[in-house]
Design a protein around this motif. Structure first.
Motif, short mmCIF file in Angstrom:
data_model
loop_
_atom_site.label_atom_id
_atom_site.label_comp_id
_atom_site.label_asym_id
_atom_site.label_seq_id
_atom_site.Cartn_x
_atom_site.Cartn_y
_atom_site.Cartn_z
N PHE A 126 -9.88 -2.24 -0.09
CA PHE A 126 -8.61 -1.53 -0.14
C PHE A 126 -7.92 -1.74 -1.49
O PHE A 126 -7.26 -0.84 -2.00
N GLY A 127 -8.11 -2.92 -2.08
CA GLY A 127 -7.55 -3.18 -3.40
C GLY A 127 -8.11 -2.25 -4.47
O GLY A 127 -7.41 -1.87 -5.40
N PHE A 128 -9.38 -1.86 -4.31
CA PHE A 128 -10.01 -0.93 -5.26
C PHE A 128 -9.73 0.52 -4.90
O PHE A 128 -9.48 1.34 -5.78
N LEU A 129 -9.81 0.85 -3.63
CA LEU A 129 -9.73 2.24 -3.19
C LEU A 129 -8.30 2.67 -2.88
O LEU A 129 -7.91 3.78 -3.21
N GLY A 130 -7.54 1.82 -2.21
CA GLY A 130 -6.12 2.02 -1.97
C GLY A 130 -5.71 3.29 -1.25
O GLY A 130 -4.61 3.77 -1.46
N ARG A 131 -6.54 3.84 -0.41
CA ARG A 131 -6.18 5.07 0.31
C ARG A 131 -6.10 4.79 1.80
O ARG A 131 -6.88 4.02 2.34
N GLY A 132 -5.17 5.42 2.50
CA GLY A 132 -5.07 5.31 3.95
C GLY A 132 -4.34 4.07 4.40
O GLY A 132 -3.51 3.50 3.68
N ALA A 133 -4.64 3.66 5.63
CA ALA A 133 -4.00 2.49 6.22
C ALA A 133 -4.98 1.80 7.17
O ALA A 133 -5.79 2.46 7.82
N ILE A 134 -4.89 0.48 7.22
CA ILE A 134 -5.73 -0.32 8.10
C ILE A 134 -4.84 -1.34 8.79
O ILE A 134 -4.02 -2.00 8.14
N THR A 135 -5.01 -1.48 10.11
CA THR A 135 -4.26 -2.44 10.88
C THR A 135 -5.23 -3.27 11.71
O THR A 135 -6.12 -2.71 12.35
N MET A 136 -5.05 -4.58 11.68
CA MET A 136 -5.85 -5.48 12.51
C MET A 136 -4.90 -6.24 13.42
O MET A 136 -3.89 -6.75 12.98
N VAL A 137 -5.26 -6.29 14.72
CA VAL A 137 -4.45 -7.00 15.71
C VAL A 137 -5.37 -7.94 16.47
O VAL A 137 -6.46 -7.55 16.90
N TYR A 138 -4.91 -9.19 16.65
CA TYR A 138 -5.68 -10.16 17.41
C TYR A 138 -4.76 -11.22 17.99
O TYR A 138 -3.62 -11.39 17.56
N ARG A 139 -5.26 -11.93 18.97
CA ARG A 139 -4.49 -12.98 19.64
C ARG A 139 -4.35 -14.18 18.73
O ARG A 139 -5.31 -14.66 18.15
#
Length: 118
Positions: free
Chosen positions: A52-65
């Motif tokens: 993401f640091g190189f491409l920087g497009r869109g969005a990513i979300t991670m969810v965990y306990r």
């Protein structure tokens, strides 16, 4: 059973291939993994964040306990997600970041409502 969920939005195809190699894609852009260890989860996040640091497009979300986080959930985000999540005294709240212009069909503020006949 602890579950890890990764949601991608408007990202390059390389994310899909990588995430699908370690998690199950249950819907387009939604990846789920059960019993993923902390080390594997950190490695997944490191790879995704580096790309993401190189491409920087869109969005990513991670969810965990995570017992040490508010609501026992840890939420990590990259990019500009359509929702903002914040902690209000131990309760996680969500606010939708609306891009709807004023007076749109979805605007329900007092000023935008049509005048009612008398």
């Amino acid at each position: 059973m602890p579950v890890t969920v990764v949601v991608t939005r408007d990202v390059e195809a390389r994310y899909r291939g990588f995430l699908a190699s370690v998690m199950l894609e249950v819907a387009p852009g939604v990846y789920v993994g059960s019993d993923i260890s902390k080390g594997v989860r950190e490695r997944i996040w490191t790879v995704v964040a580096k790309w993401f640091g190189f491409l920087g497009r869109g969005a990513i979300t991670m969810v965990y306990r995570d017992a040490s986080a508010s609501g026992n959930l840890r939420v990590r985000q990259l990019g500009d997600p359509p929702k903002e999540i914040w902690d209000a005294d131990g309760v996680l709240l969500v606010r939708h970041n609306s891009a709807d212009p004023p007076n749109s069909p979805f605007d329900t503020s007092e000023d935008s409502l049509p005048e009612q006949p008398r």
